[in-house]
Structure formats: C-alpha cells, structure tokens
Design a protein around this motif. Sequence first.
Motif, PDB file in Angstrom:
ATOM      1  N   ARG A   1      -1.827 -11.520   6.814  1.00  0.00           N
ATOM      2  CA  ARG A   1      -2.208 -10.157   7.200  1.00  0.00           C
ATOM      3  C   ARG A   1      -1.367  -9.123   6.457  1.00  0.00           C
ATOM      4  O   ARG A   1      -1.871  -8.061   6.063  1.00  0.00           O
ATOM      5  N   ALA A   2      -0.083  -9.427   6.258  1.00  0.00           N
ATOM      6  CA  ALA A   2       0.799  -8.492   5.560  1.00  0.00           C
ATOM      7  C   ALA A   2       0.371  -8.314   4.108  1.00  0.00           C
ATOM      8  O   ALA A   2       0.396  -7.197   3.568  1.00  0.00           O
ATOM      9  N   VAL A   3      -0.030  -9.400   3.462  1.00  0.00           N
ATOM     10  CA  VAL A   3      -0.498  -9.311   2.078  1.00  0.00           C
ATOM     11  C   VAL A   3      -1.788  -8.501   2.003  1.00  0.00           C
ATOM     12  O   VAL A   3      -1.962  -7.652   1.117  1.00  0.00           O
ATOM     13  N   ALA A   4      -2.699  -8.732   2.946  1.00  0.00           N
ATOM     14  CA  ALA A   4      -3.958  -7.984   2.960  1.00  0.00           C
ATOM     15  C   ALA A   4      -3.705  -6.493   3.167  1.00  0.00           C
ATOM     16  O   ALA A   4      -4.320  -5.641   2.506  1.00  0.00           O
ATOM     17  N   LEU A   5      -2.784  -6.162   4.073  1.00  0.00           N
ATOM     18  CA  LEU A   5      -2.456  -4.760   4.314  1.00  0.00           C
ATOM     19  C   LEU A   5      -1.813  -4.137   3.080  1.00  0.00           C
ATOM     20  O   LEU A   5      -2.102  -2.985   2.720  1.00  0.00           O
ATOM     21  N   LEU A   6      -0.957  -4.902   2.420  1.00  0.00           N
ATOM     22  CA  LEU A   6      -0.301  -4.405   1.215  1.00  0.00           C
ATOM     23  C   LEU A   6      -1.332  -4.101   0.129  1.00  0.00           C
ATOM     24  O   LEU A   6      -1.210  -3.110  -0.606  1.00  0.00           O
ATOM     25  N   ARG A   7      -2.354  -4.927   0.032  1.00  0.00           N
ATOM     26  CA  ARG A   7      -3.420  -4.681  -0.946  1.00  0.00           C
ATOM     27  C   ARG A   7      -4.113  -3.347  -0.673  1.00  0.00           C
ATOM     28  O   ARG A   7      -4.435  -2.603  -1.604  1.00  0.00           O
ATOM     29  N   GLU A   8      -4.338  -3.058   0.590  1.00  0.00           N
ATOM     30  CA  GLU A   8      -4.964  -1.781   0.935  1.00  0.00           C
ATOM     31  C   GLU A   8      -4.053  -0.611   0.571  1.00  0.00           C
ATOM     32  O   GLU A   8      -4.517   0.418   0.063  1.00  0.00           O
ATOM     33  N   GLU A   9      -2.764  -0.773   0.811  1.00  0.00           N
ATOM     34  CA  GLU A   9      -1.823   0.318   0.558  1.00  0.00           C
ATOM     35  C   GLU A   9      -1.690   0.623  -0.930  1.00  0.00           C
ATOM     36  O   GLU A   9      -1.680   1.792  -1.333  1.00  0.00           O
ATOM     37  N   VAL A  10      -1.577  -0.417  -1.769  1.00  0.00           N
ATOM     38  CA  VAL A  10      -1.347  -0.172  -3.196  1.00  0.00           C
ATOM     39  C   VAL A  10      -2.612   0.291  -3.904  1.00  0.00           C
ATOM     40  O   VAL A  10      -2.544   0.781  -5.037  1.00  0.00           O
ATOM     41  N   ALA A  11      -3.769   0.150  -3.256  1.00  0.00           N
ATOM     42  CA  ALA A  11      -5.022   0.599  -3.868  1.00  0.00           C
ATOM     43  C   ALA A  11      -5.208   2.108  -3.757  1.00  0.00           C
ATOM     44  O   ALA A  11      -6.112   2.672  -4.383  1.00  0.00           O
ATOM     45  N   VAL A  12      -4.355   2.775  -2.975  1.00  0.00           N
ATOM     46  CA  VAL A  12      -4.462   4.226  -2.801  1.00  0.00           C
ATOM     47  C   VAL A  12      -3.918   4.923  -4.045  1.00  0.00           C
ATOM     48  O   VAL A  12      -2.795   4.636  -4.482  1.00  0.00           O
ATOM     49  N   PRO A  13      -4.678   5.839  -4.656  1.00  0.00           N
ATOM     50  CA  PRO A  13      -4.206   6.541  -5.860  1.00  0.00           C
ATOM     51  C   PRO A  13      -2.934   7.338  -5.587  1.00  0.00           C
ATOM     52  O   PRO A  13      -2.742   7.880  -4.499  1.00  0.00           O
ATOM     53  N   LEU A  14      -2.071   7.413  -6.594  1.00  0.00           N
ATOM     54  CA  LEU A  14      -0.812   8.140  -6.492  1.00  0.00           C
ATOM     55  C   LEU A  14      -0.868   9.412  -7.325  1.00  0.00           C
ATOM     56  O   LEU A  14      -1.659   9.523  -8.268  1.00  0.00           O
ATOM     57  N   ASP A  15      -0.007  10.367  -6.978  1.00  0.00           N
ATOM     58  CA  ASP A  15       0.136  11.553  -7.808  1.00  0.00           C
ATOM     59  C   ASP A  15       0.585  11.130  -9.206  1.00  0.00           C
ATOM     60  O   ASP A  15       1.404  10.215  -9.368  1.00  0.00           O
ATOM     61  N   ALA A  16       0.070  11.795 -10.218  1.00  0.00           N
ATOM     62  CA  ALA A  16       0.369  11.409 -11.601  1.00  0.00           C
ATOM     63  C   ALA A  16       1.862  11.433 -11.896  1.00  0.00           C
ATOM     64  O   ALA A  16       2.373  10.601 -12.659  1.00  0.00           O
TER      65      ALA A  16
END
Length: 442
Positions: free
Chosen positions: A400-415
């Motif tokens: 579950r932690a890996v799946a949640l991490l995948r969701e978090e890192v998929a969010v675009p970041l400020d340039a």
Amino acid sequence: MNIHRLRRLFSRALHASLATPLVLAGCGTEGSTDLTGYSEIACTDGGLAVSDLTLTPAPDFVQLRFFTTNGPGQVSAPFARASSGQACATATDVPACETALENATVDAGFHHVCLDFCSDAYLVTTRGDEVKTHATLAELQQVLGTIDTEQEAVLKTYAAGYSLLCGKKEQGAVKKNADGSFNVIGTKGYACGPGTELTQHVVKVTASGEIQELEARVLEKGDPNCNIGRRPVGLQAVEACRSPEALGRYFADAAHLEAASVHAFLRLRDELELHGADVGLQDAARRSAMEEVQHARVTDQLARRFGGTPQRPVVEDLPPRSLVDVALENAVEGCVRETYGALLAHHQALHARDLEVREVMVRIAEDETRHAALSWDIDQWARPRLSVEERETLREAQKRAVALLREEVAVPLDASIITEAGMPTPEAALALLDTLEQDLWA
C-alpha cells in the motif's frame, strides 16, 4: 542491508538521470574568511576521523564516543563515532579488556552542545590491559602531547567548543602554518531564533595545544520566527508554510520533517532497546538522530534563503509501541519512504542547478543512504520475531505504501523545484520507483 548494495542499486536507478547535463551556478563564500591554503577536515562516516593522531603513549586503539542527554537523569549509553587501531590488541586478558572498553563511560565530556538534545564527546583508548577515558580538555591535551598533525589541531578545536562540518570548508577546514602551528576554521551557534547567529571562527592551535582566536565573522543571522523541534510518533499537522516562492515552501517542508526525524530516531533507539535489539542497531539509530539535526539545520537555511519559514513540529506524547507496531512503521516509513527519499537525495545531488542545494544534498544523500540501510537491517532483525500473520501485515502495508508513493510522485511539480532543487519529473520519479520495486519491494 549492506549499504554497498543500496549504493549499487541507486546507481542503476540513477543511470538515466546521469545523461542530464549539470548547469553549474556561480560559486562564492560571501562572509567567509579567505580559504586559500585550507584543506577540508578529515572525516569518516560524516564525522571527525581519529586516524591521524600521534597519541602519547601510543595506544593500540582509540575511539571517539558520544553520549546524549534529554533531561535530568536521562543519559544515553555511549556510542562510537570514529575509531582507529585494534581494540585490546596487546592485552593479556582480552575478554576483560573488551568488557572494560564496553563499560568505559564518563559523566561529562568535551564539546558539550545542546540543540534538540544535548551531547558530549570523549576519547577512549586501550593499551595493553589498560582502558582509559579522556573526557576533559586537560586529559585530552595530555594524551595528544605535542600538536603536530592537522587532525590533532582539529580535535583540539572541536574539544574547545567549536563545531566543524565535514565537506564544507567555510565551516570546517585546517591548514599548517610555517611556524608549525595550525589554523582551524570552525563555527559556533546557529541561525535559528531571535538574537541567534551562526559565526565562523579562525583559531590558531600551537604545538603546546594553546588555542588563540584570530578572527570571527557572522555567516548568518537567525530568523526570529524559527524554532527547533524534534519528532516522536504522533507528529501533528501544522499550518502550511506561506512563501511566495515554491522553493521556499519546498525546503520549509523538508526542514520541518528533518527536524521531526531527530526524535523519531531517538524514540526508535529506545524502542529497539526495549525489544532487545542488537546494540549496533541502537547505536545506528542514535547516530542517525544526530545526523538529522544537521540536516534540519542546512535545509532550514535553504528554506529561509528562498523566503520560507519552517514550522515547528508539534507532537503528541505516546507510550512505547509493541514490536509489531515498530516493525510496521519501519517497513513503511523506512524500507519504502526513507529508501526512496535517499534515492531522491542522490538525484538532487546530481541534478540541482543551484550549487548550494547540490552541495547540501551530496551530504544528505550519503547520510540518508545509511538511514535506509538501517531500516532494512531493523526489518531483517524484526521479521523473524513476528508471527506469520504479522509478517503478512507488514507485506501488505508495504504494498500500500508503494502504491501511495506512486500517486504522490505522479503529481507535477513547480519548474523551479525540478531545475533548482533537482527533483525528478513525474516520469523520472516513476522510473526510479520502478527500479526499487523490482529489486527491493517485489
């Protein structure tokens, strides 16, 4: 887990990132003394080395130890920071010597420093059957004798109350003078809170061990809104940092979590002792706490440089946890999130366009790799002590932690966070996760 395995794994994961060109920012040490002729201090595992000391009489073994205090009567067992030689090498009764070495403690030491907790240092040596501690400035001078090496001058300066930072000359450097004396650069204080300041000091250490302060400069003024805290289990949500710059908000969040990690490791150390873990695991957790103090300091400085103000961690006082709860948190926060965080730090050390950020992340990346390796060592120690059902709970929690991490890192970041701070794009972050999942979490 062997830290070299983690490094090799991280190297493979970062291989694609190595093709990204590094754009070097301008270099400068405004506010620092002239660093011409100075060398970085000798270090091992991020702390002062003791391998270039010519002690009198010559010992078989020398070790620099620390112990911490969290309040009246709350004194930790000592833990080793650096060693040189072979313990009890010429002892006639080796077991007795080793027992005496293990039990060699002091009530007070040199370089007494208090941030989130207080720490003292001392030397312990073995020579034949004799085990001896050297905890005062006078005792240290006696065993050092004539100050005739750079590292002896560094140790004398450190013992006198100056802080020395590995890998950064303006906060830790040494050079030999023509007359045989040494100049050492160290710091005092910290830039966090009203009226505080981080000051650079140049001291001269003579052959007799006398320390003369030659120069002092203010490297950074403290922010009146800054507070230093530590994190136990039960970290409470705080108001998000308000900063006009994305980089200020990013590093404010990082500093908040680094400061919170200090007490997390101290608590982990206590819980490891409670559940009978090896002393080596306990000592590694305590050393990690001390390293997180430095991480909090440097990320705090970055946050304020970019207009951010880190929030003080607010915590709830909770009782010690069961072994399964300790193992569960370690499996998620350590083996998944901290392991990925260590890999991120290496990515930032390679790709951050801002020179100061890159230098900070080089130091943090190596420390965090050790912390990640510790998480896997704790996992390896704890799992055989759990039931089949409890081990399955850990496995599912990691998934579950890996799946949640995948969701978090998929969010675009400020340039600016990608270019200046070196964070990966969502696509690159997912590729990094893929490598870890294949080799560690499958």
